[in-house]
Scaffold this motif. Sequence first.
Motif, PDB file in Angstrom:
ATOM      1  N   GLU A  66     -57.992-102.465-124.799  1.00  0.00           N
ATOM      2  CA  GLU A  66     -58.577-103.153-125.969  1.00  0.00           C
ATOM      3  C   GLU A  66     -58.005-102.380-127.249  1.00  0.00           C
ATOM      4  N   ARG A  67     -57.385-102.972-127.982  1.00  0.00           N
ATOM      5  CA  ARG A  67     -56.871-102.393-129.553  1.00  0.00           C
ATOM      6  C   ARG A  67     -55.883-101.141-128.908  1.00  0.00           C
ATOM      7  N   ASP A  68     -55.641-100.922-127.840  1.00  0.00           N
ATOM      8  CA  ASP A  68     -54.676 -99.682-127.492  1.00  0.00           C
ATOM      9  C   ASP A  68     -55.336 -98.383-127.796  1.00  0.00           C
ATOM     10  N   THR A  69     -56.683 -98.458-128.177  1.00  0.00           N
ATOM     11  CA  THR A  69     -57.358 -97.264-128.278  1.00  0.00           C
ATOM     12  C   THR A  69     -58.213 -96.931-126.813  1.00  0.00           C
ATOM     13  N   PRO A  70     -58.219 -95.589-126.774  1.00  0.00           N
ATOM     14  CA  PRO A  70     -58.717 -95.401-124.989  1.00  0.00           C
ATOM     15  C   PRO A  70     -60.415 -95.601-125.282  1.00  0.00           C
ATOM     16  N   ASP A  71     -60.925 -96.316-124.454  1.00  0.00           N
ATOM     17  CA  ASP A  71     -62.440 -96.746-124.300  1.00  0.00           C
ATOM     18  C   ASP A  71     -62.820 -96.568-122.969  1.00  0.00           C
ATOM     19  N   ILE A  72     -63.708 -95.878-122.463  1.00  0.00           N
ATOM     20  CA  ILE A  72     -64.192 -95.975-121.215  1.00  0.00           C
ATOM     21  C   ILE A  72     -64.827 -97.568-120.876  1.00  0.00           C
ATOM     22  N   ARG A  73     -65.471 -97.944-121.881  1.00  0.00           N
ATOM     23  CA  ARG A  73     -66.141 -99.142-121.667  1.00  0.00           C
ATOM     24  C   ARG A  73     -65.197-100.184-120.980  1.00  0.00           C
ATOM     25  N   SER A  84     -68.024-107.949-109.019  1.00  0.00           N
ATOM     26  CA  SER A  84     -68.798-109.238-108.717  1.00  0.00           C
ATOM     27  C   SER A  84     -67.943-110.236-108.171  1.00  0.00           C
ATOM     28  N   GLU A  85     -66.776-109.839-107.954  1.00  0.00           N
ATOM     29  CA  GLU A  85     -65.719-110.624-107.140  1.00  0.00           C
ATOM     30  C   GLU A  85     -65.430-110.216-105.595  1.00  0.00           C
ATOM     31  N   GLY A  86     -66.408-109.125-105.351  1.00  0.00           N
ATOM     32  CA  GLY A  86     -66.428-108.576-103.968  1.00  0.00           C
ATOM     33  C   GLY A  86     -65.490-107.567-103.593  1.00  0.00           C
ATOM     34  N   TYR A  87     -64.749-106.894-104.563  1.00  0.00           N
ATOM     35  CA  TYR A  87     -63.947-105.962-104.661  1.00  0.00           C
ATOM     36  C   TYR A  87     -64.634-104.568-104.513  1.00  0.00           C
ATOM     37  N   GLU A  88     -63.914-103.418-103.851  1.00  0.00           N
ATOM     38  CA  GLU A  88     -64.703-102.002-104.015  1.00  0.00           C
ATOM     39  C   GLU A  88     -63.621-101.280-104.665  1.00  0.00           C
ATOM     40  N   PRO A  89     -63.802-101.076-105.809  1.00  0.00           N
ATOM     41  CA  PRO A  89     -62.914-100.413-106.794  1.00  0.00           C
ATOM     42  C   PRO A  89     -62.699 -98.904-106.459  1.00  0.00           C
ATOM     43  N   ILE A  90     -61.629 -98.346-106.693  1.00  0.00           N
ATOM     44  CA  ILE A  90     -61.158 -96.962-106.702  1.00  0.00           C
ATOM     45  C   ILE A  90     -60.510 -96.702-107.732  1.00  0.00           C
ATOM     46  N   VAL A  91     -61.018 -95.743-108.695  1.00  0.00           N
ATOM     47  CA  VAL A  91     -60.312 -95.559-109.921  1.00  0.00           C
ATOM     48  C   VAL A  91     -59.679 -94.107-110.038  1.00  0.00           C
ATOM     49  N   TRP A  92     -58.505 -94.097-110.508  1.00  0.00           N
ATOM     50  CA  TRP A  92     -57.685 -93.096-110.745  1.00  0.00           C
ATOM     51  C   TRP A  92     -57.450 -92.881-112.398  1.00  0.00           C
ATOM     52  N   PHE A  93     -57.433 -91.654-112.795  1.00  0.00           N
ATOM     53  CA  PHE A  93     -57.341 -91.135-114.252  1.00  0.00           C
ATOM     54  C   PHE A  93     -56.263 -89.900-114.247  1.00  0.00           C
ATOM     55  N   ASP A  94     -55.459 -89.992-115.201  1.00  0.00           N
ATOM     56  CA  ASP A  94     -54.836 -88.783-115.536  1.00  0.00           C
ATOM     57  C   ASP A  94     -55.760 -87.745-115.989  1.00  0.00           C
ATOM     58  N   ALA A  95     -55.391 -86.484-115.933  1.00  0.00           N
ATOM     59  CA  ALA A  95     -56.042 -85.226-116.176  1.00  0.00           C
ATOM     60  C   ALA A  95     -56.590 -85.067-117.690  1.00  0.00           C
ATOM     61  N   ASN A  96     -55.825 -85.914-118.485  1.00  0.00           N
ATOM     62  CA  ASN A  96     -56.374 -85.754-119.900  1.00  0.00           C
ATOM     63  C   ASN A  96     -57.450 -86.888-120.410  1.00  0.00           C
ATOM     64  N   ALA A  97     -57.953 -87.565-119.465  1.00  0.00           N
ATOM     65  CA  ALA A  97     -58.756 -88.801-119.656  1.00  0.00           C
ATOM     66  C   ALA A  97     -59.866 -88.347-120.645  1.00  0.00           C
ATOM     67  N   GLY A  98     -60.346 -87.211-120.261  1.00  0.00           N
ATOM     68  CA  GLY A  98     -61.660 -86.739-120.896  1.00  0.00           C
ATOM     69  C   GLY A  98     -61.357 -86.528-122.436  1.00  0.00           C
ATOM     70  N   TYR A  99     -60.061 -85.931-122.673  1.00  0.00           N
ATOM     71  CA  TYR A  99     -59.672 -85.483-123.926  1.00  0.00           C
ATOM     72  C   TYR A  99     -59.329 -86.721-124.769  1.00  0.00           C
ATOM     73  N   LEU A 100     -59.154 -87.925-124.263  1.00  0.00           N
ATOM     74  CA  LEU A 100     -58.620 -89.109-124.801  1.00  0.00           C
ATOM     75  C   LEU A 100     -60.170 -90.021-125.342  1.00  0.00           C
ATOM     76  N   ILE A 101     -61.126 -89.704-124.591  1.00  0.00           N
ATOM     77  CA  ILE A 101     -62.323 -90.391-124.724  1.00  0.00           C
ATOM     78  C   ILE A 101     -63.502 -89.372-125.506  1.00  0.00           C
ATOM     79  N   GLY A 102     -63.305 -88.327-125.460  1.00  0.00           N
ATOM     80  CA  GLY A 102     -64.123 -87.450-125.702  1.00  0.00           C
ATOM     81  C   GLY A 102     -63.558 -85.910-126.304  1.00  0.00           C
ATOM     82  N   ASP A 103     -64.093 -84.867-126.203  1.00  0.00           N
ATOM     83  CA  ASP A 103     -63.273 -83.498-126.767  1.00  0.00           C
ATOM     84  C   ASP A 103     -63.322 -82.635-125.526  1.00  0.00           C
TER      85      ASP A 103
END
Length: 184
Positions: A66-73, A84-103
Motif C-alpha cells: 500500500e503506497r509503497d510505504t512499509p506497513d505491517i498491517r 480464510s481461504e484455507g491456507y497455512e501461511p509461513i512469512v519471511w522477512f528481511d532482517a531490516n523489517a523491524g527498522y522499516l516499521i519501527g525503530d
Amino acid sequence: MIVPVFLLAASLAAALASVIFWGPVASGPLLLSLLCAFAALLILLQARKTSRNWIVVDGSNVMHWERDTPDIRSVFHVIVALKSEGYEPIVWFDANAGYLIGDRYLGPTPLARMIGLPERQVYIAPKGTPADPLLLKNAVALKARVVTNDRYRDWEERFPQIRERGFLVRGRMQRDEFELELKH
C-alpha cells in the motif's frame, strides 16, 4: 492416507492378538507388530504434516503493497485472507523489517504477534542475507506457492519454479482493501 490408517489398525490388532495368545511377554510377533504400528504412526504424522495447505508470504514485499510505504498491517490483512481461504501461511522477512516499521530490530516473536501467527511460522533472514532465496527454498520444499509482487529474476536459475504459472501469487492493496490472485 487410508493405507497407513489400515496398517496402524492391523498392527495394533496383531499386537493385541499376540498378547492374548502368548501373554504379555516380549514375543517376536508382539515386537514386530508394535514396530509396524510405530512405523504406521510415523507415516501418518508425516502425511498430516505435509498435507497442510502451506503458502509462503514474502513479508518484506507485502508490507510495501500500500503506497509503497512499509506497513505491517498489509501483511496482517493478507494473512487473514489466506487463512480464510484455507491456507497455512509461513512469512519471511528481511532482517531490516523491524527498522522499516519501527525503530529497532524485531525478531520472529514480536512480528508473529503483529500479524497473528504462531512464532514457528515467522522467519527472519540473518543480517546480510536476503530472504528471497530462503523463502524460495522453503516454498519449493513444501511444494507451496509464494505471495509476492517480486519477480525474483536473480533467483530464476536456481529456482525454476518461479517461471511456473501460479507459483507466484501477486496482489495489491489500497486503503485496507486488497486483491490476491490465488486462482491459477
